[in-house]
Each structure stands twice: as C-alpha cells, then as structure tokens.
Scaffold this motif. Structure first.
Motif, PDB file in Angstrom:
ATOM      1  N   GLN A 150       0.852  -1.188   0.000  1.00 33.91           N
ATOM      2  CA  GLN A 150       0.000   0.000   0.000  1.00 33.91           C
ATOM      3  C   GLN A 150       0.888   1.240   0.000  1.00 33.91           C
ATOM      4  O   GLN A 150       1.881   1.295   0.726  1.00 33.91           O
ATOM      5  N   ILE A 151       0.520   2.207  -0.822  1.00 33.40           N
ATOM      6  CA  ILE A 151       1.251   3.466  -0.923  1.00 33.40           C
ATOM      7  C   ILE A 151       0.353   4.594  -0.439  1.00 33.40           C
ATOM      8  O   ILE A 151      -0.805   4.705  -0.843  1.00 33.40           O
ATOM      9  N   GLY A 152       0.917   5.430   0.417  1.00 33.24           N
ATOM     10  CA  GLY A 152       0.278   6.690   0.770  1.00 33.24           C
ATOM     11  C   GLY A 152       1.266   7.812   0.511  1.00 33.24           C
ATOM     12  O   GLY A 152       2.396   7.762   1.001  1.00 33.24           O
ATOM     13  N   ALA A 153       0.880   8.794  -0.273  1.00 33.10           N
ATOM     14  CA  ALA A 153       1.714   9.978  -0.525  1.00 33.10           C
ATOM     15  C   ALA A 153       0.780  11.177  -0.600  1.00 33.10           C
ATOM     16  O   ALA A 153      -0.185  11.163  -1.367  1.00 33.10           O
ATOM     17  N   VAL A 154       1.068  12.182   0.211  1.00 30.63           N
ATOM     18  CA  VAL A 154       0.202  13.356   0.255  1.00 30.63           C
ATOM     19  C   VAL A 154       1.059  14.601   0.045  1.00 30.63           C
ATOM     20  O   VAL A 154       2.040  14.809   0.760  1.00 30.63           O
ATOM     21  N   LYS A 155       0.684  15.406  -0.929  1.00 38.56           N
ATOM     22  CA  LYS A 155       1.434  16.612  -1.275  1.00 38.56           C
ATOM     23  C   LYS A 155       0.839  17.804  -0.545  1.00 38.56           C
ATOM     24  O   LYS A 155      -0.369  18.036  -0.586  1.00 38.56           O
ATOM     25  N   TYR A 156       1.705  18.547   0.130  1.00 46.98           N
ATOM     26  CA  TYR A 156       1.306  19.752   0.852  1.00 46.98           C
ATOM     27  C   TYR A 156       2.021  20.959   0.254  1.00 46.98           C
ATOM     28  O   TYR A 156       3.234  20.925   0.043  1.00 46.98           O
ATOM     29  N   MET A 157       1.274  22.011  -0.014  1.00 48.18           N
ATOM     30  CA  MET A 157       1.830  23.273  -0.471  1.00 48.18           C
ATOM     31  C   MET A 157       1.419  24.341   0.543  1.00 48.18           C
ATOM     32  O   MET A 157       0.225  24.521   0.818  1.00 48.18           O
ATOM     33  N   ASN A 158       2.411  25.012   1.104  1.00 53.39           N
ATOM     34  CA  ASN A 158       2.171  25.957   2.195  1.00 53.39           C
ATOM     35  C   ASN A 158       1.381  25.283   3.320  1.00 53.39           C
ATOM     36  O   ASN A 158       0.477  25.867   3.909  1.00 53.39           O
ATOM     37  N   HIS A 159       1.756  24.048   3.605  1.00 53.06           N
ATOM     38  CA  HIS A 159       1.161  23.223   4.670  1.00 53.06           C
ATOM     39  C   HIS A 159      -0.293  22.834   4.408  1.00 53.06           C
ATOM     40  O   HIS A 159      -0.955  22.266   5.284  1.00 53.06           O
ATOM     41  N   GLU A 160      -0.801  23.117   3.221  1.00 50.69           N
ATOM     42  CA  GLU A 160      -2.180  22.749   2.889  1.00 50.69           C
ATOM     43  C   GLU A 160      -2.171  21.523   1.983  1.00 50.69           C
ATOM     44  O   GLU A 160      -1.405  21.460   1.013  1.00 50.69           O
ATOM     45  N   ARG A 161      -3.046  20.572   2.292  1.00 47.26           N
ATOM     46  CA  ARG A 161      -3.118  19.341   1.503  1.00 47.26           C
ATOM     47  C   ARG A 161      -3.615  19.645   0.090  1.00 47.26           C
ATOM     48  O   ARG A 161      -4.696  20.213  -0.080  1.00 47.26           O
ATOM     49  N   GLU A 162      -2.820  19.256  -0.907  1.00 44.72           N
ATOM     50  CA  GLU A 162      -3.132  19.586  -2.298  1.00 44.72           C
ATOM     51  C   GLU A 162      -3.540  18.354  -3.115  1.00 44.72           C
ATOM     52  O   GLU A 162      -4.517  18.388  -3.839  1.00 44.72           O
ATOM     53  N   GLU A 163      -2.739  17.286  -3.012  1.00 42.45           N
ATOM     54  CA  GLU A 163      -2.961  16.090  -3.838  1.00 42.45           C
ATOM     55  C   GLU A 163      -2.661  14.848  -3.015  1.00 42.45           C
ATOM     56  O   GLU A 163      -1.829  14.882  -2.100  1.00 42.45           O
ATOM     57  N   THR A 164      -3.298  13.757  -3.388  1.00 44.62           N
ATOM     58  CA  THR A 164      -3.101  12.499  -2.666  1.00 44.62           C
ATOM     59  C   THR A 164      -2.912  11.360  -3.654  1.00 44.62           C
ATOM     60  O   THR A 164      -3.629  11.259  -4.652  1.00 44.62           O
ATOM     61  N   MET A 165      -1.945  10.503  -3.350  1.00 43.34           N
ATOM     62  CA  MET A 165      -1.766   9.234  -4.067  1.00 43.34           C
ATOM     63  C   MET A 165      -1.928   8.129  -3.024  1.00 43.34           C
ATOM     64  O   MET A 165      -1.142   8.042  -2.072  1.00 43.34           O
ATOM     65  N   TYR A 166      -2.948   7.313  -3.199  1.00 43.53           N
ATOM     66  CA  TYR A 166      -3.303   6.324  -2.171  1.00 43.53           C
ATOM     67  C   TYR A 166      -3.834   5.088  -2.879  1.00 43.53           C
ATOM     68  O   TYR A 166      -4.899   5.132  -3.489  1.00 43.53           O
ATOM     69  N   LEU A 167      -3.080   4.014  -2.864  1.00 42.13           N
ATOM     70  CA  LEU A 167      -3.523   2.829  -3.578  1.00 42.13           C
ATOM     71  C   LEU A 167      -2.881   1.559  -3.045  1.00 42.13           C
ATOM     72  O   LEU A 167      -1.810   1.579  -2.438  1.00 42.13           O
ATOM     73  N   MET A 168      -3.578   0.463  -3.290  1.00 43.57           N
ATOM     74  CA  MET A 168      -3.059  -0.865  -2.999  1.00 43.57           C
ATOM     75  C   MET A 168      -2.085  -1.279  -4.099  1.00 43.57           C
ATOM     76  O   MET A 168      -2.177  -0.808  -5.232  1.00 43.57           O
ATOM     77  N   VAL A 169      -1.171  -2.182  -3.741  1.00 42.44           N
ATOM     78  CA  VAL A 169      -0.208  -2.723  -4.689  1.00 42.44           C
ATOM     79  C   VAL A 169      -0.207  -4.240  -4.560  1.00 42.44           C
ATOM     80  O   VAL A 169      -0.173  -4.774  -3.446  1.00 42.44           O
ATOM     81  N   ASN A 170      -0.262  -4.934  -5.690  1.00 40.15           N
ATOM     82  CA  ASN A 170      -0.188  -6.398  -5.689  1.00 40.15           C
ATOM     83  C   ASN A 170       1.282  -6.794  -5.535  1.00 40.15           C
ATOM     84  O   ASN A 170       2.094  -6.533  -6.417  1.00 40.15           O
ATOM     85  N   PRO A 171       1.652  -7.438  -4.403  1.00 38.93           N
ATOM     86  CA  PRO A 171       3.060  -7.772  -4.187  1.00 38.93           C
ATOM     87  C   PRO A 171       3.514  -9.014  -4.946  1.00 38.93           C
ATOM     88  O   PRO A 171       4.696  -9.349  -4.939  1.00 38.93           O
ATOM     89  N   GLN A 172       2.584  -9.699  -5.575  1.00 34.49           N
ATOM     90  CA  GLN A 172       2.870 -10.943  -6.305  1.00 34.49           C
ATOM     91  C   GLN A 172       3.494 -12.001  -5.393  1.00 34.49           C
ATOM     92  O   GLN A 172       4.307 -12.813  -5.824  1.00 34.49           O
ATOM     93  N   CYS A 173       3.103 -11.943  -4.150  1.00 32.66           N
ATOM     94  CA  CYS A 173       3.480 -12.972  -3.172  1.00 32.66           C
ATOM     95  C   CYS A 173       2.431 -12.931  -2.070  1.00 32.66           C
ATOM     96  O   CYS A 173       1.722 -11.932  -1.933  1.00 32.66           O
ATOM     97  N   PRO A 174       2.305 -14.002  -1.301  1.00 34.16           N
ATOM     98  CA  PRO A 174       1.272 -14.017  -0.262  1.00 34.16           C
ATOM     99  C   PRO A 174       1.545 -12.992   0.840  1.00 34.16           C
ATOM    100  O   PRO A 174       2.694 -12.758   1.217  1.00 34.16           O
ATOM    101  N   ILE A 175       0.478 -12.389   1.339  1.00 34.65           N
ATOM    102  CA  ILE A 175       0.548 -11.535   2.526  1.00 34.65           C
ATOM    103  C   ILE A 175       0.306 -12.433   3.733  1.00 34.65           C
ATOM    104  O   ILE A 175      -0.687 -13.155   3.792  1.00 34.65           O
ATOM    105  N   SER A 176       1.207 -12.391   4.692  1.00 34.25           N
ATOM    106  CA  SER A 176       1.101 -13.287   5.849  1.00 34.25           C
ATOM    107  C   SER A 176      -0.051 -12.870   6.755  1.00 34.25           C
ATOM    108  O   SER A 176      -0.513 -11.723   6.733  1.00 34.25           O
ATOM    109  N   ASN A 177      -0.483 -13.808   7.587  1.00 33.21           N
ATOM    110  CA  ASN A 177      -1.526 -13.507   8.565  1.00 33.21           C
ATOM    111  C   ASN A 177      -1.081 -12.414   9.522  1.00 33.21           C
ATOM    112  O   ASN A 177      -1.896 -11.602   9.978  1.00 33.21           O
TER     113      ASN A 177
END
Length: 202
Positions: free
Chosen positions: A61-88
């Motif tokens: 999972q990726i979270g990236a949030v862009k702030y300009m003058n400390h104000e939230r401007e843009e967000t990148m937020y998505l799941m990523v397939n790791p191509q391997c099992p996620i453990s319990n």
C-alpha cells in the motif's frame, strides 16, 4: 498496535525463522539527504509492506500526500499487488488481505507515477529509513532521485519532550489526533500533523 511495535514483532519472527546465512546481507547504501530544515512544501510518504526487508519484502500500500504551504493539495493512495502471499501477521497489523490486492496494480506499473508525484519536493516520513529503504529498492524499476528527507521521529524528539517515546501512535494520542494506524494514508495524515506541530515549535 503502533507501527514500530508491529515491526519489532516482525523482527523477532524473522530472527526465529531466517536462515543464519541471510542475516548479514549487505544493506543498500543510503542515497538521500537527511534534513531538519523547515519547509512549507513537501510530500508525506508512507508504505505498508509484507515485511521489514527492502528488496526482499514488497510494498502492498502506498500513501503519498502533497502539501503546499502546509495545505493538503494532492493524494496518491492505492493498494499494490506484491505478487506474493501476505502473511496472517501482516494482515493482522494492517488489515490488508490477499483478496484486497489481487486486482491491484503491481509496483512496476506505478513506481514511475510515484516518483513523478513526488517531483522535486522534500519527503517527510515517520521513521524515514524504513520507507526510504523501500523507495530506493525500486531503483531497478525506475530512477530514484537523491531526495531531501525529514524524519518526524527526529523532529519530535526535539519538539515533544512530554511523551515516553516518539512512536506514531504515542504522538497522535498526545496531540489528540484522529489516526487510522497502519493505513498508509492514515499514517501520512498523522505524520503531516506531527510535522506541522513540530514546525511551529522549532
């Protein structure tokens, strides 16, 4: 459970299960510049991953949030397939299941988009060596610039002396912040709030 506590659990599990020969694999060189500078424009970055080892473990999972003058401007937020099992264990910590990522893009499809999103802005992260290790592990996919990186753990140690430690959940509780812990966006928003609090006090 706070993220760094979860990482301690994972470290212990890996110590118990990792073959002796793999414990001393060389670490990737640090390719970013650590900074304590005060900036108004920045990207806050957080990854959820399948484990602790950049290059071996994978981003889920990726979270990236862009702030300009400390104000939230843009967000990148998505799941990523790791191509391997996620453990319990990881599912218990993050809430992310194998089903959640089965139709998500693989990192090769989105690494360049992440670098484009960050641009030439400094990166802010909580416990930055962890997230930066996973970011620079993507160099085989796309060129990664030499970023300026501000670690809110280091800032908080200077600006917030009333807490017993400087874990993300400890700080968010102290500041009475809403915090969706172990979610990449939730951790980004908490980290940004901590940075802005420290910014005003240093």
């Amino acid at each position: 459970m706070e993220k760094r506590d979860a990482r301690q659990i994972l470290e212990q599990k890996m110590k118990e299960t990792r073959p002796q020969w793999s414990r001393k694999q060389p670490a990737r060189p640090k390719k970013y510049k650590s900074s304590m500078q005060k900036v108004e424009n920045y990207v806050v970055l957080d990854f959820e991953t399948t484990g602790l080892r950049p290059g071996n473990d994978k981003i889920i999972q990726i979270g990236a949030v862009k702030y300009m003058n400390h104000e939230r401007e843009e967000t990148m937020y998505l799941m990523v397939n790791p191509q391997c099992p996620i453990s319990n264990t990881i599912t218990r910590i993050t809430g992310i299941t194998n089903k959640d990522v089965e139709n998500a893009p693989v990192i090769e499809e989105i690494a360049h988009d992440l670098i484009t999103f960050i641009g030439d802005l400094p990166i802010i992260a909580h416990n930055a060596p962890f997230d930066m290790g996973f970011l620079y592990a993507l160099e085989d996919i796309t060129p990664i610039p030499e970023y300026t990186v501000i670690d809110t753990v280091k800032l908080a140690r200077k600006a917030i002396t009333q807490t017993p430690n400087h874990k993300l959940t400890t700080l968010t509780a102290f500041l009475k912040l809403e915090h969706d812990a172990h979610d990449a966006l939730g951790d980004c928003l908490a980290t940004a709030a901590i940075y802005q609090y420290c910014y005003d006090r240093l």
